[in-house]
Enzyme design. Structure first.
Site, short mmCIF file in Angstrom:
data_model
loop_
_atom_site.label_atom_id
_atom_site.label_comp_id
_atom_site.label_asym_id
_atom_site.label_seq_id
_atom_site.Cartn_x
_atom_site.Cartn_y
_atom_site.Cartn_z
N ASP A 1 25.77 -38.58 -47.57
CA ASP A 1 25.71 -37.14 -47.75
C ASP A 1 24.46 -36.83 -48.58
OD1 ASP A 1 26.30 -34.44 -47.73
OD2 ASP A 1 28.38 -34.71 -48.37
N TRP A 2 24.02 -35.60 -48.56
CA TRP A 2 22.74 -35.25 -49.18
C TRP A 2 22.78 -35.50 -50.69
CZ3 TRP A 2 22.71 -35.37 -44.44
CH2 TRP A 2 21.68 -34.93 -43.63
#
Length: 847
Positions: free
Chosen positions: A250-251
């Site tokens: 995920d970012w």
């Protein structure tokens, strides 16, 4: 052309099969691929994003840059821009409410085709968490509280999207069910709970649907952050399930170098910075990370690219374009869940000559949730607009429609109608965006039509993220009525609100607890100004963005006549009193359900409960429609004629609602989540970490499982839903060698269900199969959903469905053995219409 999601549709509840091939491009020989053309630094460069949304290209490997986009209820693309709108789909909880994998696969294929049209290769979807708590801010992104229903719908979604030549990144592996402190909390859950609940949908997406990518979450599970969780990434996902694709962070979730590389993470986003790059190369050269592991990550990336290209060759060039609005309209109606319908209050017929349409969401519906799931929509009719058009098209009867909002639900000043705004420079309808340097010099300007804007990147140099430049949003607003108007200016940082050259408000808004709040509900300053109908006022919002590292930057303008809620309520009651029927549309307010924060409670915001009661007191045919992605309390449910859930239906909100209310289509939904009568009855309510730890102490008893074990009576049970016809369940027949079977992983149970449509119109029924184990262990569920099937028939007709109850439905995870076990005994297999309405059963003996 073949539809691959039809060819490879799973048997619902089937035992997970070995991982299917990911159908890579047949011209790409992954096994024999020679990576020696790249040095170590060249290989590692491919494993971190080139920017916020793309992976790097490499000509020597014939690898193009792979672009990613958020989902799951529409494909936004790499920018949030109203000039590049997207189809807005029913939210995942609505898709879960269809209990229809075939329809969901069809929607998924349309979503994949639109992603291709936007040059997107990897869709960051679906979200396959379970609805552990009804307060989860992102619960609308989930399909259900039950793992079997979630798995069946999610696998169909993945097949549909990937059949169009776009990879799915199934997220967020694992146990990221709530938003409060989601970046850091540590979930503590028994392995049996993970195996029997939270891993089930991921396993189905990987082993049954062939998902190409899995996204790891921010949180930790049992002490190890998910990007460093060797047990779950390598042990379960890759080694046990045989996952051949890539694990994507995920970012900003990857926060270490060696630990993430060794645990099984393959791709780090965003880039080009991050913890890999030169640090990872140094770790390999120091002998801390084997270079063979880097090669494996590159091969997995190439496998994803090959999967996409192989599917595109099969799908053909025609599989790219905007999703069919009629499909989305059909899906939204199929999700509409009719919960109560006394004395045939619905559908509305020719006896309704005057109809009152009431409620804040009748005028301004909430069509989608906030955060990563939101898209700039292509446009949508409100329920008021769509119902007015539908009534006008009726030839047989004339029905007058009266609309009143009744109350407000907003916390931030609503954005104005675009038709009331003019760009003060060009004179065109819309707004003007200006980017100015610290000393005021104009850096860039744009004519726009929206009134809220968000950037993750691509701002002019010197504006935002530490720069001293300002973003300015300007418009001439034309008032529609006399009186005071609220004007709001939103953003994170120093704000100045000016009206006709006079500063009306100034202030600094705080940095939110979660970065996503900046794009969903940024802080606001506001002022009240008196305007006359037809008067134009020039409004300007100036923002000096806060200097923060990871958050997006947003600016927002709101204008609305100052509300008088007592007068609004009185007008709604007058309209209802003079009508043959009253439809009250209530539900979530703007920015109520979103990534980045959890809900504070299950009650409807503002004075909506008061509005429903007041309308019901003057009109016996009061029909309440709830426009919410997750459960809300309905203390008035027994006092109104009909209740239905519309969920967050996307761009087809108005048309689908009109279709259902007027009986043009069947309300097809069944509840994918239990609706409680009181907050105290919920097995899990608040999910707030204590000292950074989130204990899943309820074990297996979430949702209906917890209600069954506690004996609490829900407002409406899991699986419940009505149509405009009635059904009987005529028979449940066990196929094969009989009702005594040997216990074990291969002993599935085949059932044939026969139902009859007893009504006067065609309809669809959903039959649900639950298994009740022989023992009364209080830590285990009373019963669990094992399979389900849809039956469709005309008036008086019968329909049959063959249902497979997998051996896993009779098993449990034994932590001591580290494997599934299948206890012998007598199991009651129950069949019916909800977790609390199971009129048929068969006794199955496992020896």
């Amino acid at each position: 052309m073949k539809n691959r999601y039809d060819e490879r549709a799973p048997r619902l509840g089937a035992e997970p099969a070995p991982s299917p091939p990911l159908d890579p491009d047949p011209g790409l020989d992954l096994a024999g691929l020679d990576l020696t053309a790249l040095d170590l630094d060249g290989k590692i460069r491919l494993l971190t994003g080139a920017d916020n949304w793309r992976l790097p290209a490499e000509d020597r490997l014939k690898l193009r840059p792979l672009a990613m986009s958020d989902g799951p209820a529409g494909v936004r693309g790499v920018v949030m821009d109203e000039r590049a709108p997207s189809s807005s789909l029913p939210c995942p909880s609505a898709l879960g409410a269809t209990w229809d994998p075939g329809l969901v696969a069809e929607v998924g294929r349309a979503l994949g085709a639109e992603a291709r049209a936007k040059n997107i290769d990897i869709l960051l979807a679906p979200t396959v968490h379970l609805m552990r708590t009804p307060l989860g801010g992102r619960g609308f992104e989930c399909f259900s509280e039950d793992p079997v229903l979630t798995a069946g719908i999610a696998a169909a979604y993945v097949r549909g999207v990937q059949s169009a030549g776009v990879a799915c990144a199934v997220k967020h592996y694992l146990c990221n069910e709530s938003e409060t402190q989601r970046w850091t909390y540590d979930v503590r859950a028994a392995e049996s709970v993970l195996r029997e609940l939270y891993l089930v949908p991921f396993e189905a997406c990987v082993r049954e649907a062939g998902a190409a990518v899995v996204m790891s979450g921010y949180n930790s599970v049992n002490g190890a952050t998910m990007t460093e969780n060797t047990t779950l990434l390598r042990g379960v996902l890759k080694d046990e399930w045989g996952f051949a694709g890539a694990v994507l962070s995920d970012w900003h979730a990857a926060r270490s170098t060696e630990a993430t590389a060794l645990a099984g993470l393959d791709l780090v986003m965003p880039g080009p910075g991050g913890p890999w790059g030169a640090q990872l190369a140094a770790a390999v050269r120091a002998g801390l990370v084997p270079e063979e592991l880097i090669d494996d990550k590159v091969r997995r990336l190439l496998h994803v690219a090959g999967t996409i290209d192989g599917a595109r060759k099969e799908a053909g060039a025609d599989e790219a374009g905007r999703a069919d609005p009629e499909l989305l309209r059909r899906a939204a109606a199929a999700a509409f869940t009719l919960l109560r319908n006394e004395d045939g209050a619905l559908p509305l017929g020719g006896d309704v000559r005057r109809l009152a349409l009431i409620g804040p969401n009748a005028v301004h519906p909430v069509t989608q949730g906030g955060g990563s799931a939101s898209v700039p929509p292509t446009g949508a009719l409100s329920p008021a607009q769509a119902l007015r058009a539908a009534l006008a098209s009726q030839a047989e009867v004339t029905t007058e429609l009266v609309t009143e909002p009744g109350c407000i639900t907003w916390a931030a000043v609503p954005e104005p109608d675009p038709a009331t705004l003019v760009d003060p420079v060009t004179g065109q309808p819309g707004t003007r965006l200006e980017f100015r340097a610290g000393r005021g010099d104009l850096l860039a300007a744009e004519h726009r039509t929206a009134t809220m804007f968000t950037w993750w990147d691509n701002l002019p140099e010197g504006v935002g993220w530490g720069g001293q430049g300002r973003i300015i949003l300007r418009a001439r607003f034309r008032a529609g009525q006399d009186g005071p108007h609220l004007v709001g200016a939103g953003g994170v940082g120093q704000l100045t609100l000016t009206v006709d050259g006079t500063v009306q408000a100034q202030g600094r808004t705080p940095v939110p607890a979660d970065p996503v709040e900046a794009m969903v509900r940024p802080g606001e300053i506001r002022a009240t100004v008196d305007l006359r109908a037809g008067q134009e006022a020039e409004v300007e919002v100036a923002l000096l963005p806060e200097n923060w590292a990871q958050g997006p930057i947003s600016i927002r303008l709101g204008v609305v006549p100052a509300p008088d809620e007592d007068a609004m309520l009185a007008a709604a009651v007058r309209a209802a009193a003079g009508a043959d029927a009253a439809v009250v549309v209530v539900g979530s307010g703007p920015a109520t359900e979103s990534e980045g924060f959890d809900r504070l409670g299950l009650g409807l915001t503002g004075r909506q409960d008061e509005l429903v009661r007041a309308v019901a007191a003057v009109n016996d045919r009061t029909i309440v429609v709830v426009n919410s992605g997750m459960p809300v309390l309905m203390p008035w449910a027994d006092d109104v004629a009909a209740v239905g859930c519309a969920w967050l239906p996307g761009q087809a909100t108005g048309e689908a609602l009109a279709d259902v209310l007027l009986g043009r289509v069947e309300p097809g939904g069944r509840l994918p989540v239990t609706l409680p009568a009181a907050e105290a009855d919920c097995p899990v309510l608040h999910a707030i970490p204590v000292d950074g730890t989130l204990h899943y102490d309820e074990g297996l008893l979430i949702g209906y499982r917890g209600f069954d074990r506690s004996g609490a009576e829900p407002r409406f049970p899991f699986g419940h839903g009505l149509g405009y016809t009635t059904w009987s369940l005529d028979s449940v027949r066990v196929e094969g060698p009989g009702q005594t079977r040997p216990a074990g992983p291969a002993a599935v149970l085949e059932l044939t269900l026969t139902g009859r449509n007893l009504g006067e119109r065609p309809g669809r029924d959903v039959q649900q199969v639950y298994v009740r184990p022989p023992d009364g262990d209080p830590s285990r569920p009373v019963r669990t959903l094992a399979a389900f099937a849809g039956l469709t028939a005309g008036p008086g007709e019968t329909a049959q469905a063959r249902v497979t109850v997998p051996a896993r439905a009779f098993g449990r995870w034994d932590e001591a053995a580290g494997d599934w076990v299948y206890p012998p005994g007598e199991y009651l297999v129950e069949v019916g219409w909800s977790s609390r309405d199971l009129p048929a059963s068969v006794l199955v003996t496992r020896t």
